[in-house]
Enzyme design. Structure first.
Site, PDB file in Angstrom:
ATOM      1  N   TYR A 196     -26.123  18.070 -16.596  1.00 54.86           N
ATOM      2  CA  TYR A 196     -26.409  17.217 -15.389  1.00 54.86           C
ATOM      3  C   TYR A 196     -25.494  17.791 -14.351  1.00 54.86           C
ATOM      4  CZ  TYR A 196     -22.022  15.181 -16.616  1.00 54.86           C
ATOM      5  OH  TYR A 196     -20.762  14.817 -17.154  1.00 54.86           O
ATOM      6  N   CYS A 197     -25.609  17.657 -12.977  1.00 53.20           N
ATOM      7  CA  CYS A 197     -25.066  17.905 -11.813  1.00 53.20           C
ATOM      8  C   CYS A 197     -25.561  16.803 -10.597  1.00 53.20           C
ATOM      9  CB  CYS A 197     -25.346  19.184 -11.511  1.00 53.20           C
ATOM     10  SG  CYS A 197     -27.084  19.702 -11.097  1.00 53.20           S
ATOM     11  N   THR A 198     -24.838  17.139  -9.593  1.00 55.63           N
ATOM     12  CA  THR A 198     -25.353  15.838  -8.417  1.00 55.63           C
ATOM     13  C   THR A 198     -26.595  15.797  -8.270  1.00 55.63           C
ATOM     14  OG1 THR A 198     -23.064  16.903  -7.371  1.00 55.63           O
ATOM     15  CG2 THR A 198     -24.423  15.447  -6.328  1.00 55.63           C
TER      16      THR A 198
END
Length: 318
Positions: A196-198
């Site tokens: 996951y990331c922004t």
């Protein structure tokens, strides 16, 4: 016949918005795309950053809602961008100091452009996309075997992250290839890993890099933490605030979110980042409201040497 038209309130069209999007698709002439995007943004008075490479486009922009809608409509006319997934959020009107549209080797700086292959559908060999609800279904089926793997820089994870997430000691995105090659996470190769990331763009590359290094089951959250927060706020597996790469610095989901960060002066809870008062440093540091009011000391803490400098933070990292 009633000929009256329904129009949005005057203030609504000027309401400041921030948009976030990316699209991996082959671009034969990135410089031509750059010129087109620069003229388009300038004509609409938008600010922010757009990165373009032969692999696609990655952008974060701010401006009035009406101008943003015109920008999105015009950008989607390009064949490779017609299905852009644009993420909208509330802006302040001063979210970006200027407009920057640049051509780079990578739209996410992993330092491995030769490893990435894209076609008209996106990244070739990347992790399987899961909607936020599908993430929950995976955890329900596989339980504690599921690993949330943070694809952001460590300072971002200090204020918000998923339950029991693995947070690599990455100061920049370029650190991930080195960290994975070190073998420190080889024990996760047989487990289901949810990156996951922004907004999702970093996980497009990270998941492909992980799969190429022998991780067997790698997923990515479609739309990143932004989409997850829109769906579940703070009622799911995400806790804390989300760091964003503009003047807002953080956004929160839902009411009374958890506060995970700690003030570097008093260790009190906080999610607020500030620049170090030392102009030769300007590292991003966490301060509570009380300590921030006395933030005038020019004497840096030694750990600032390892902290991110604001002038090195990419506004369009997602």
């Amino acid at each position: 016949m009633n000929t009256a038209r329904s129009e949005a309130p005057r203030g609504a069209v000027r309401e400041p918005k921030v948009i976030l999007y990316y699209r991996f698709t082959p671009l034969e002439d990135p410089e031509a795309i750059r010129l087109w995007q620069h003229v388009l943004c300038e004509s609409l008075g938008l600010t922010g950053r757009i990165l373009i490479s032969r692999h696609g486009i990655n952008a974060t922009l701010g401006g009035p809602m009406a101008a943003m809608k015109k920008y999105v409509k015009a950008t989607k006319t390009y064949p490779g961008f017609h299905d852009l997934d644009v993420k909208w959020s509330e802006g302040t009107g001063n979210d970006f100091p200027r407009l920057r549209v640049r051509v780079r080797e990578e739209i996410v700086s992993f330092g491995a452009p030769g490893e990435l292959t894209v076609d008209e559908r996106g990244v070739v060999g990347g992790g399987e996309h899961l909607t936020p609800r599908q993430v929950h279904e995976l955890v329900e089926r596989r339980g504690d075997d599921v690993v949330f793997f943070d694809g952001r820089n460590a300072f971002e994870a200090a204020i918000g992250r998923f339950d029991n997430a693995v947070v690599p000691d990455a100061q920049t995105t370029r650190d991930f290839v080195r960290i994975l090659d070190s073998g420190v996470y080889d024990h996760l190769k047989s487990r289901p890993v949810v990156t996951y990331c922004t907004g999702g763009v970093r996980c497009e590359v990270l998941s492909a890099v992980m799969l190429s290094r022998g991780f067997n089951e790698v997923y990515q959250i479609e739309g990143g933490v932004v989409r997850y927060g829109e769906e579940f706020a703070n009622r799911g597996y995400w806790h804390g605030a989300l760091f964003v790469f503009d003047e807002r610095l953080t956004v929160e989901f839902g009411e009374e979110p958890a506060v995970l960060g700690r003030c570097e002066r008093c260790l009190g809870p906080t999610s607020r980042y500030y620049n170090c008062a030392n102009l030769d440093c300007r590292a991003l540091i966490l301060l509570c409201d009380v300590c921030a009011t006395h933030h005038t000391s020019l004497d840096c803490d030694p750990h600032h040497l390892d902290a991110p400098r604001t002038n090195k933070v990419s506004l369009s990292a997602q």
